[in-house]
Design a protein around this motif. Structure first.
Motif, PDB file in Angstrom:
ATOM      1  N   UNK A 239     -23.359 -30.581 -19.766  1.00 29.90           N
ATOM      2  CA  UNK A 239     -23.692 -29.363 -20.505  1.00 29.90           C
ATOM      3  C   UNK A 239     -22.923 -28.178 -19.940  1.00 29.90           C
ATOM      4  N   UNK A 240     -22.790 -28.144 -18.586  1.00 31.26           N
ATOM      5  CA  UNK A 240     -22.022 -27.061 -17.972  1.00 31.26           C
ATOM      6  C   UNK A 240     -20.584 -27.064 -18.439  1.00 31.26           C
ATOM      7  N   UNK A 241     -19.980 -28.274 -18.500  1.00 30.26           N
ATOM      8  CA  UNK A 241     -18.590 -28.373 -18.959  1.00 30.26           C
ATOM      9  C   UNK A 241     -18.466 -27.858 -20.392  1.00 30.26           C
ATOM     10  N   UNK A 242     -19.416 -28.275 -21.221  1.00 25.83           N
ATOM     11  CA  UNK A 242     -19.406 -27.870 -22.635  1.00 25.83           C
ATOM     12  C   UNK A 242     -19.493 -26.351 -22.754  1.00 25.83           C
ATOM     13  N   UNK A 243     -20.433 -25.787 -21.979  1.00 28.82           N
ATOM     14  CA  UNK A 243     -20.654 -24.350 -22.008  1.00 28.82           C
ATOM     15  C   UNK A 243     -19.380 -23.618 -21.602  1.00 28.82           C
ATOM     16  N   UNK A 244     -18.770 -24.062 -20.503  1.00 31.98           N
ATOM     17  CA  UNK A 244     -17.604 -23.343 -20.011  1.00 31.98           C
ATOM     18  C   UNK A 244     -16.402 -23.528 -20.908  1.00 31.98           C
ATOM     19  N   UNK A 245     -16.307 -24.659 -21.590  1.00 32.61           N
ATOM     20  CA  UNK A 245     -15.174 -24.818 -22.499  1.00 32.61           C
ATOM     21  C   UNK A 245     -15.244 -23.787 -23.620  1.00 32.61           C
ATOM     22  N   UNK A 246     -16.469 -23.560 -24.140  1.00 31.36           N
ATOM     23  CA  UNK A 246     -16.601 -22.560 -25.213  1.00 31.36           C
ATOM     24  C   UNK A 246     -16.310 -21.166 -24.673  1.00 31.36           C
ATOM     25  N   UNK A 247     -16.830 -20.873 -23.461  1.00 24.86           N
ATOM     26  CA  UNK A 247     -16.580 -19.556 -22.877  1.00 24.86           C
ATOM     27  C   UNK A 247     -15.093 -19.332 -22.648  1.00 24.86           C
ATOM     28  N   UNK A 248     -14.423 -20.387 -22.152  1.00 22.95           N
ATOM     29  CA  UNK A 248     -12.991 -20.285 -21.883  1.00 22.95           C
ATOM     30  C   UNK A 248     -12.226 -20.017 -23.172  1.00 22.95           C
ATOM     31  N   UNK A 249     -12.622 -20.741 -24.220  1.00 19.29           N
ATOM     32  CA  UNK A 249     -11.977 -20.546 -25.512  1.00 19.29           C
ATOM     33  C   UNK A 249     -12.123 -19.111 -25.974  1.00 19.29           C
ATOM     34  N   UNK A 250     -13.362 -18.603 -25.814  1.00 20.92           N
ATOM     35  CA  UNK A 250     -13.638 -17.253 -26.296  1.00 20.92           C
ATOM     36  C   UNK A 250     -12.810 -16.239 -25.520  1.00 20.92           C
ATOM     37  N   UNK A 251     -12.741 -16.419 -24.194  1.00 13.50           N
ATOM     38  CA  UNK A 251     -12.053 -15.390 -23.395  1.00 13.50           C
ATOM     39  C   UNK A 251     -10.546 -15.466 -23.600  1.00 13.50           C
ATOM     40  N   UNK A 252     -10.044 -16.670 -23.921  1.00 13.61           N
ATOM     41  CA  UNK A 252      -8.605 -16.787 -24.156  1.00 13.61           C
ATOM     42  C   UNK A 252      -8.189 -16.069 -25.439  1.00 13.61           C
ATOM     43  N   UNK A 253      -9.147 -15.891 -26.357  1.00 12.29           N
ATOM     44  CA  UNK A 253      -8.818 -15.167 -27.596  1.00 12.29           C
ATOM     45  C   UNK A 253      -8.384 -13.738 -27.294  1.00 12.29           C
ATOM     46  N   UNK A 254      -8.951 -13.156 -26.222  1.00  7.90           N
ATOM     47  CA  UNK A 254      -8.622 -11.767 -25.923  1.00  7.90           C
ATOM     48  C   UNK A 254      -7.493 -11.627 -24.931  1.00  7.90           C
ATOM     49  N   UNK A 255      -6.952 -12.761 -24.478  1.00  8.53           N
ATOM     50  CA  UNK A 255      -5.952 -12.704 -23.410  1.00  8.53           C
ATOM     51  C   UNK A 255      -4.591 -12.304 -23.948  1.00  8.53           C
ATOM     52  N   UNK A 256      -3.883 -11.493 -23.132  1.00  9.61           N
ATOM     53  CA  UNK A 256      -2.495 -11.153 -23.471  1.00  9.61           C
ATOM     54  C   UNK A 256      -1.673 -11.263 -22.210  1.00  9.61           C
ATOM     55  N   UNK A 257      -0.491 -11.812 -22.324  1.00  7.14           N
ATOM     56  CA  UNK A 257       0.384 -11.898 -21.152  1.00  7.14           C
ATOM     57  C   UNK A 257       0.826 -10.494 -20.755  1.00  7.14           C
ATOM     58  N   UNK A 258       0.770 -10.199 -19.458  1.00  2.09           N
ATOM     59  CA  UNK A 258       1.125  -8.878 -18.929  1.00  2.09           C
ATOM     60  C   UNK A 258       0.358  -7.769 -19.651  1.00  2.09           C
ATOM     61  N   UNK A 259      -0.892  -8.009 -19.950  1.00  3.42           N
ATOM     62  CA  UNK A 259      -1.687  -6.989 -20.634  1.00  3.42           C
ATOM     63  C   UNK A 259      -2.116  -5.901 -19.663  1.00  3.42           C
ATOM     64  N   UNK A 260      -2.569  -4.785 -20.205  1.00  2.00           N
ATOM     65  CA  UNK A 260      -3.075  -3.698 -19.365  1.00  2.00           C
ATOM     66  C   UNK A 260      -4.564  -3.528 -19.637  1.00  2.00           C
ATOM     67  N   UNK A 261      -5.215  -2.800 -18.732  1.00  2.00           N
ATOM     68  CA  UNK A 261      -6.656  -2.588 -18.885  1.00  2.00           C
ATOM     69  C   UNK A 261      -6.918  -1.771 -20.145  1.00  2.00           C
ATOM     70  N   UNK A 262      -7.962  -2.108 -20.890  1.00  2.00           N
ATOM     71  CA  UNK A 262      -8.191  -1.431 -22.179  1.00  2.00           C
ATOM     72  C   UNK A 262      -8.853  -0.076 -22.007  1.00  2.00           C
TER      73      UNK A 262
END
Lengths: 147, 501, 116
Positions: C31-54
């Motif tokens: 269940x932990x793996x499942x939970x973290x996979x969804x969280x990881x997916x969600x956080x990767x949606x907002x990721x940008x290479x060399x991004x700056x603080x919003x």
């Protein structure tokens, strides 16, 4: 080994470092609106300090610092602070209204309106809640061993 | 409408105050809990008849940036149902929960569950909906395990694993929706979905959403947790779980998101899956219920079957289908809550749930016996009780939509329902009383009150619905409660226009 | 694109663990793996290479800021969903301990009070 807890080395280090960890946790909570952090991470750090105490000295020492009953009360108090701040917005007309003036000046401590107050509530709730959950699981295990 | 956030804030505050009062006197705790639920019921009744859509921006952050609470016909119907059943369940709990040790904790979790349910109903934001959904779910996991006996713990663990996987499906689909559209506000989401063509991605997301909500609603391929979890909970909680919980978390959310946000037209032929799911759970739930000898387990299977009816009628996608689905949803909340409270009363008096060990209970427990008969007649669709009218409307709607096969299935399952509930009546309430049960007594007054109120509601709504013959709007209940809710569903994706100006 | 696919693979591993494993602890870990996979997916949606603080400072070009800043919303949402996952995990562990008390085993197959 009759004494509860771990060896002298661990105890000494924990004795020194716990207060520093607690201080760091409080800093994270208090400056949550300006720097990375906030109520939840700071609360986790404070809760972890208590858990460290519990691991190094045994649960009796940790429970002397904070009993389960007081943990339960503080836990609810943290949540009620948060809800109370939200309800205070009603005085100015809207639920969850950020009613303090002077908002949004970067790098000034009291310019985030109600967010620091919310952070304090959340920090209290999270720290006590984590500690309470940990203690509850430890007490379960003890009950099993007696059987 | 300043009172809208109170639906969430009051039970949440009450939950934490009750958790603080752990060691207080039981009478004080009972009083506080009942005052809170009564207050919520009054609030819910006071919003009946509010026309159109009212929005409330939290902290004056306007949509689509801020979180917005939406009160429209559909939310009003659901709010009234949740707060009515929870009020009667807390009255029932006054006597029933005496045998457990931690009454304050019970009420605290109960309040948390109500806060979660009200939040799911009112919110207009996808992620906020997920959070409230999980609050309600976590509270229900705890309440199912409340007895801490072997069966309860086992059922709760099973329920928790399956329920949280369902929650993660919903979270994943919310993440996908956010990735596709860049917003989480339901109205704004609907606007963007309508303006672009997302193709297969949107269908995949909808499938994940349907799977997630079907797990929460216990539609048949995903139903494994329900027959364990609902019987294991204390009776007032069973009534809440079967009466409103699965409907709010599964059916209401599905209605709201599929019709108002994504839109039936976008889904196209994939929409027919709802009919199939509904028909399968209707038949499977009914067939599995017949073989049960555990009173509450039989009721749990019956819930699956009746939720199948709601899904089937909702899946038709016609206005009359929506009307019938909502009417049956409201009726089922009332009579299934009544029947679970009945089973709680029987368990309270005889300390068994095994139908074979009962018999002739009507003689000793007249109130429970009569109300149980009312519930049985309602759920199996015998006039003049309310279940008859909603089932009739469902069947008319199916025939009107031109799907006679499903109509035949619905009628057959209705007969099946009568069969297994007659079994309950025959073994538990009628016949000669067993020697072991000679000294049982009628349950205490508060329990009787909630039973009588629910039974009276069954009869009143049924008698009121007689005027359906002159047209559906002639009946007061349908005109005031169901019709506005139906309008919201018929309105479909025009939902956005009422929220974003 | 590859990172999203890896997230979905992680999701599938977690789901496999929950469905197949018979040990309560292994189910909780899955269940932990499942939970973290969804969280990881969600956080990767907002990721940008060399991004700056919003954080928008005075005198910053708006278009450039939008192009460079990472999306802060998924981070806030994932924090919430981690807390929910934490709550569920603690509850699962607590109930697993109680079940171990009652049955003396973590094996699901030996817990047979409920059928069907």
């Amino acid at each position: 080994m009759n004494k509860p807890g771990m060896t002298l080395i661990v105890k000494t280090i924990v004795r020194i470092s716990t207060s520093l960890i607690l201080l760091y946790g409080v800093y994270i909570v208090a400056y949550g609106q300006l720097t990375p952090g906030g109520g939840f991470p700071g609360g986790v750090i404070i809760g972890a300090a208590f858990i460290l105490l519990c691991l190094a000295f045994g649960k009796e020492v940790a429970l002397k610092k904070m009993s389960t009953a007081s943990a339960s009360i503080l836990d609810s108090a943290g949540a009620l602070i948060f809800l109370g701040v939200a309800l205070l917005g009603y005085i100015w007309g809207t639920f969850f209204l950020n009613f303090f003036p002077n908002k949004g000046i970067p790098f000034h401590l009291w310019t985030a309106g109600i967010i620091p107050l919310c952070n304090i509530g959340i920090g209290l709730k999270v720290s006590v809640c984590l500690f309470g959950a940990f203690i509850a699981l430890v007490l379960f295990r003890v009950a099993k061993k007696e059987n | 409408m300043q009172i809208i956030p109170l639906f969430i804030a009051v039970p949440l505050g009450a939950a934490f105050i009750l958790a603080m009062l752990g060691k207080a006197r039981h009478s004080l705790i009972d009083l506080l809990a009942n005052i809170v639920t009564a207050f919520l019921l009054i609030l819910a009744i006071s919003v009946i008849g509010v026309k159109g859509t009212t929005t409330y921006s939290m902290g004056r952050w306007l949509p689509p940036i801020g979180i917005v609470l939406v009160l429209d016909g559909l939310s009003i119907l659901m709010l009234v149902m949740v707060n009515l059943i929870s009020f009667l369940a807390t009255i029932f709990s006054i006597s029933y929960i005496e045998r457990f040790t931690a009454k304050a904790k019970f009420y605290a979790m109960f309040m948390l569950m109500i806060a979660g349910l009200n939040g799911v109903i009112l919110t207009g934001d996808m992620f906020n909906m997920f959070v409230f959904l999980e609050i309600a779910s976590i509270a229900s996991y705890v309440l199912v395990a409340f007895g801490t006996e072997d069966e309860e713990l086992e059922a709760s663990f099973k329920y928790m694993v399956i329920g949280s996987v369902g929650g993660l499906f919903i979270l994943l689909s919310i993440a996908l929706l956010y990735g596709m559209t860049g917003t989480l506000n339901m109205a704004h989401l609907s606007q963007i979905i309508a303006s672009k063509n997302f193709g297969i991605g949107l269908l995949f997301t909808s499938a994940l959403l349907i799977a997630g909500f079907a797990i929460k609603a216990a539609i048949v391929p995903f139903h494994a947790w329900l027959p364990d979890a609902h019987p294991s909970a204390p009776a007032p909680i069973s009534a809440m779980l079967s009466g409103v919980f699965i409907k709010i978390l599964g059916i209401y959310t599905m209605m709201r998101i599929l019709t108002n946000v994504i839109g039936i037209a976008t889904l196209g032929r994939a929409w027919d899956i709802m009919l199939v799911l509904g028909a399968i759970s209707m038949v499977a739930g009914g067939l599995l219920a017949i073989g049960q000898w555990d009173y509450k387990r039989l009721l749990a299977y019956s819930s699956i079957s009746q939720v199948g009816y709601i899904m089937l009628a909702f899946g038709l996608g016609t206005p009359l289908g929506y009307l019938a689905a909502l009417f049956h949803l409201a009726n089922h909340s009332i009579f299934k809550a009544l029947m679970f409270l009945n089973s709680g009363a029987v368990e309270y008096a005889t300390e068994t749930r095994d139908l074979q060990k009962m018999g002739g209970l009507s003689e000793r427990m007249p109130v429970t016996g009569i109300t149980s008969t009312v519930g049985t007649l309602s759920i199996s669709g015998v006039p003049p009780f309310n279940g008859f009218w909603s089932k009739l409307l469902i069947i008319i709607a199916i025939v009107q939509a031109g799907r006679p096969v499903y109509a035949v299935i619905a009628i057959l399952v209705s007969v099946l329902t009568l069969a297994y509930f007659l079994k309950v009546q025959r073994y538990a309430f009628f016949g000669k009383i067993k020697d072991t049960l000679m000294n049982i007594k009628e349950v205490p007054v508060p329990m009787c009150i909630s039973l009588i109120v629910l039974a009276a509601l069954c009869l009143i709504i049924g008698l009121d619905a007689f005027r359906i013959i002159q047209g559906t709007n002639a009946s007061w209940f349908i005109r005031v409660m169901i019709e506005p809710a139906k309008e919201v569903l018929v309105n479909g994706t025009n939902y956005v226009k009422t929220i974003l100006p | 694109m590859l990172i999203y696919v890896l997230c979905i693979i992680l999701f599938a591993i977690g789901l496999y663990g929950i469905v197949v494993k018979k040990n309560l602890v292994k189910i909780i870990i899955s269940f932990g793996i499942l939970d973290y996979s969804v969280n990881l997916f969600f956080i990767l949606l907002g990721y940008k290479r060399d991004g700056i603080a919003p954080i928008m400072m005075k005198g910053q070009d708006k278009a450039q800021f939008v192009a460079q800043a990472v999306d802060p919303l998924p981070q806030a949402l994932v924090l919430t969903s981690i807390v929910i996952g934490l709550g569920i995990t603690i509850l699962m562990v607590a109930i697993a301990i109680r079940l171990y008390d009652k049955y003396g085993t973590f094996d699901v197959m030996k817990m047979r009070k409920l059928k069907g």
